[in-house]
Enzyme design. Structure first.
Site, short mmCIF file in Angstrom:
data_model
loop_
_atom_site.label_atom_id
_atom_site.label_comp_id
_atom_site.label_asym_id
_atom_site.label_seq_id
_atom_site.Cartn_x
_atom_site.Cartn_y
_atom_site.Cartn_z
N SER A 91 0.93 -1.24 0.10
CA SER A 91 -0.11 0.00 0.22
C SER A 91 0.71 1.27 0.01
O SER A 91 1.74 1.46 1.05
CB SER A 91 -0.94 0.00 1.25
OG SER A 91 -1.36 1.13 1.48
N LYS B 167 -1.35 -1.05 -4.14
CA LYS B 167 -2.24 -0.14 -3.85
C LYS B 167 -1.97 1.14 -3.72
O LYS B 167 -0.93 1.57 -3.23
CB LYS B 167 -3.06 -0.81 -2.79
CG LYS B 167 -3.70 0.11 -1.76
CD LYS B 167 -4.61 -0.41 -0.77
CE LYS B 167 -4.77 0.35 0.52
NZ LYS B 167 -5.61 -0.34 1.57
N LYS C 291 -2.91 5.18 -2.39
CA LYS C 291 -3.83 6.06 -1.99
C LYS C 291 -4.31 7.36 -2.79
O LYS C 291 -3.28 7.80 -3.32
CB LYS C 291 -3.26 6.64 -0.66
CG LYS C 291 -2.80 5.46 0.40
CD LYS C 291 -4.20 4.72 0.89
CE LYS C 291 -3.81 3.98 2.19
NZ LYS C 291 -5.01 3.60 2.79
N ASP D 22 -7.27 3.41 -2.83
CA ASP D 22 -7.92 3.41 -1.79
C ASP D 22 -8.25 4.78 -1.28
O ASP D 22 -7.14 5.68 -1.16
CB ASP D 22 -7.16 2.62 -0.90
CG ASP D 22 -7.83 2.49 0.59
OD1 ASP D 22 -8.96 3.01 0.77
OD2 ASP D 22 -7.03 2.12 1.66
N GLU E 2 -11.16 0.95 -3.28
CA GLU E 2 -11.73 0.95 -1.89
C GLU E 2 -12.12 2.11 -1.28
O GLU E 2 -11.63 3.10 -1.31
CB GLU E 2 -10.26 0.22 -1.13
CG GLU E 2 -10.41 -0.11 0.30
CD GLU E 2 -9.05 -0.66 0.79
OE1 GLU E 2 -8.18 -1.02 0.13
OE2 GLU E 2 -8.89 -0.51 2.01
N ASP F 287 -13.86 -0.96 3.24
CA ASP F 287 -12.96 -1.37 4.54
C ASP F 287 -13.70 -0.37 5.46
O ASP F 287 -14.19 -1.26 6.61
CB ASP F 287 -11.52 -0.36 4.09
CG ASP F 287 -10.60 -0.19 5.30
OD1 ASP F 287 -11.06 -0.75 6.25
OD2 ASP F 287 -9.63 0.00 4.95
N LYS G 61 -10.10 -6.29 8.05
CA LYS G 61 -9.23 -5.80 9.18
C LYS G 61 -9.81 -6.56 10.46
O LYS G 61 -10.74 -6.04 11.12
CB LYS G 61 -8.95 -4.34 9.26
CG LYS G 61 -8.17 -3.77 8.03
CD LYS G 61 -8.01 -2.37 8.36
CE LYS G 61 -7.34 -1.70 7.08
NZ LYS G 61 -7.35 -0.19 6.88
N GLY H 62 -4.37 -3.98 6.43
CA GLY H 62 -3.28 -3.61 7.43
C GLY H 62 -3.38 -2.34 8.09
O GLY H 62 -4.05 -1.46 7.45
O1 OSB Z 1 -7.24 2.24 4.59
O2 OSB Z 1 -6.31 0.27 4.32
C1 OSB Z 1 -6.03 1.38 5.01
C2 OSB Z 1 -3.03 2.24 6.79
C3 OSB Z 1 -3.35 2.95 8.04
C4 OSB Z 1 -4.80 3.18 8.05
C5 OSB Z 1 -5.60 2.65 6.84
C6 OSB Z 1 -5.13 1.86 6.07
C7 OSB Z 1 -3.78 1.68 5.74
C8 OSB Z 1 -3.17 1.10 4.94
C9 OSB Z 1 -1.56 0.48 4.91
O3 OSB Z 1 -3.61 0.91 3.60
C10 OSB Z 1 -1.79 -1.11 4.85
C11 OSB Z 1 -0.43 -1.65 5.58
O4 OSB Z 1 0.54 -1.61 4.87
O5 OSB Z 1 -0.44 -1.99 6.61
MG MG Z 2 -8.37 1.21 3.31
#
Ligand code: OSB
Ligand code: MG
Length: 374
Positions: free
Chosen positions: A140, A166, A168, A193, A218, A243, A267, A295
């Site tokens: 991510s 992924k 953001k 995401d 996402e 999510d 999660k 994660g």
């Molecule tokens: O939205 O999935 C998410 C990290 C912190 C808070 C929200 C998210 C995330 C990630 C990172 O996308 C995922 C990871 O590498 O642990």
């Molecule tokens: Mg997410």
């Protein structure tokens, strides 16, 4: 197993690089780690509540309060037979899934150790297939200063062996980014995401990305929303994943009944733990809905338990459970590394979580710690 003692640690670790999402940048990661003691065994749990109430309303401070004043006193001295009991024991506290999940993880760990099973084997007991030995993982990537820098990072992660990317997004950092990534890497599975940064009226933005063959989009809309996502879904071609909106197996059921998503990011922390996460997995599997493990920049403590969850048969998409050396120069527990040849991480096979926690380092990075006994 009589629960004799709980040690709670509030820790701070610096990230190797700031992680930027639509709700802001993060350079320091604070979280809670807890140790549950019984019969000479120690079960570990990670509470992924963050410094700020961004992703969730919970923070390290609220989680410390809820754990120390309510949840831990409610379980001390009780006889833990199976981790599924925790749901009943902790139900008197509404919400606060991140705080609950830390205890839930430790309860799964310690009972798996007692049973002589790995965390994954214990979770996988109901399934004829058993647990997978390796799980598919992706990476991510936070919001970068420029598209060029994002493309360079993608390139680096692909070279390291990651097979799914992924990105953001947030308003103003979406169509161009996705187009550039798709053009530069035509065959790489890419997903986006938004962490709830958009509204239903933004549908033209998502339609403009319909032809990019993205793996999924996402959580574009509200963090509590299911209804607007159900309205958005038929208007776009990219598969829709939830999510933030899914807090329990009931929420997952509502979302599937309303047609609000094609995929769910599970999660375990967000849904209060591994028992509830497995329920969502089961529901989705029955309905043919793919799931993956999300994660929260976990240390080796939390990541070990996420890898175990991802080994269940319904987790058919790569998880956000990349190698932990990506986040931290020095972790507090066993580091997980990527198997480059197939973009997987090997699920630990030792008893329980199957990790070594470095208690000296854990103590050294603690801002505060407290021991609770009855
Ligand atoms: O939205 O999935 C998410 C990290 C912190 C808070 C929200 C998210 C995330 C990630 C990172 O996308 C995922 C990871 O590498 O642990
Ligand atoms: Mg997410």
């Amino acid at each position: 197993m009589k629960i004799e003692r709980v040690d709670l640690y509030h820790i701070s670790l610096m990230l190797k690089r700031p992680f930027v999402t639509s709700f802001g940048p993060q350079q320091e990661r604070q979280c809670l780690i807890l140790a549950l003691h019984s019969e000479g065994l120690v079960g570990w749990g990670e509470c992924v509540a963050t410094n700020d109430p961004g992703y969730s309303y919970e923070t390290v401070q609220t989680a410390w309060h809820i754990l120390s004043d309510f949840l831990i006193p409610a379980i001390l001295g009780r006889d833990l037979q199976e981790p599924e009991q925790l749901g009943d024991w902790l139900r008197f506290v509404r919400g606060h899934p991140l705080a609950k999940a830390a205890l839930d993880q430790a309860a799964w760990d310690i009972t798996a150790q007692r049973d002589g099973l790995s965390f994954a084997q214990k979770l996988a007991q109901p399934y004829a297939e058993g647990a997978r030995a390796r799980v598919k993982v992706g990476v991510s990537i936070g919001i970068q200063p420029t598209i060029a820098e994002t493309l360079t990072l993608i390139e680096q992660y692909l070279e390291q062996g990651y097979g799914r990317i992924k990105l953001k997004i947030k308003p103003g950092w979406d169509i161009e980014l996705a187009q550039a990534a798709r053009q530069t890497f035509p065959h790489v599975p890419i997903m986006l995401d938004a962490n709830s940064a958009y509204q239903l009226a933004d549908v033209p933005i998502f339609q403009a990305m319909d032809n990019l063959n993205l793996l999924m989009l996402e959580q574009p809309l509200g963090y509590e929303d299911i209804y607007d996502h159900s309205q958005l879904r038929p208007l776009i071609r990219t598969p829709l994943c939830l999510d933030e909106s899914i807090h329990s197996a009931d929420h997952a059921r509502y979302a599937l009944a309303l047609g609000a998503c094609d995929i769910i990011n599970i999660k375990p922390s967000r849904v209060g733990g591994w028992t509830e996460a497995r329920r969502i997995h089961d529901l989705c599997r029955e309905q043919g809905v793919p799931v993956w493990v999300g994660g929260m920049l976990e240390t080796g403590v939390g990541r070990a338990a996420q890898l175990a969850l991802a080994s269940l048969p319904g987790f058919t998409l790569p998880g956000d459970i990349s190698a932990t050396d990506r986040y931290y120069a020095e972790d507090i527990a066993t580091r997980f590394t990527l198997n480059q040849e197939d973009s997987t991480i090997t699920v630990p096979t030792g008893r329980g979580l199957g990790i070594e926690v470095d208690v000296d380092r854990l103590t050294a990075v603690s801002l505060r710690r407290q021991t609770f006994t009855k």
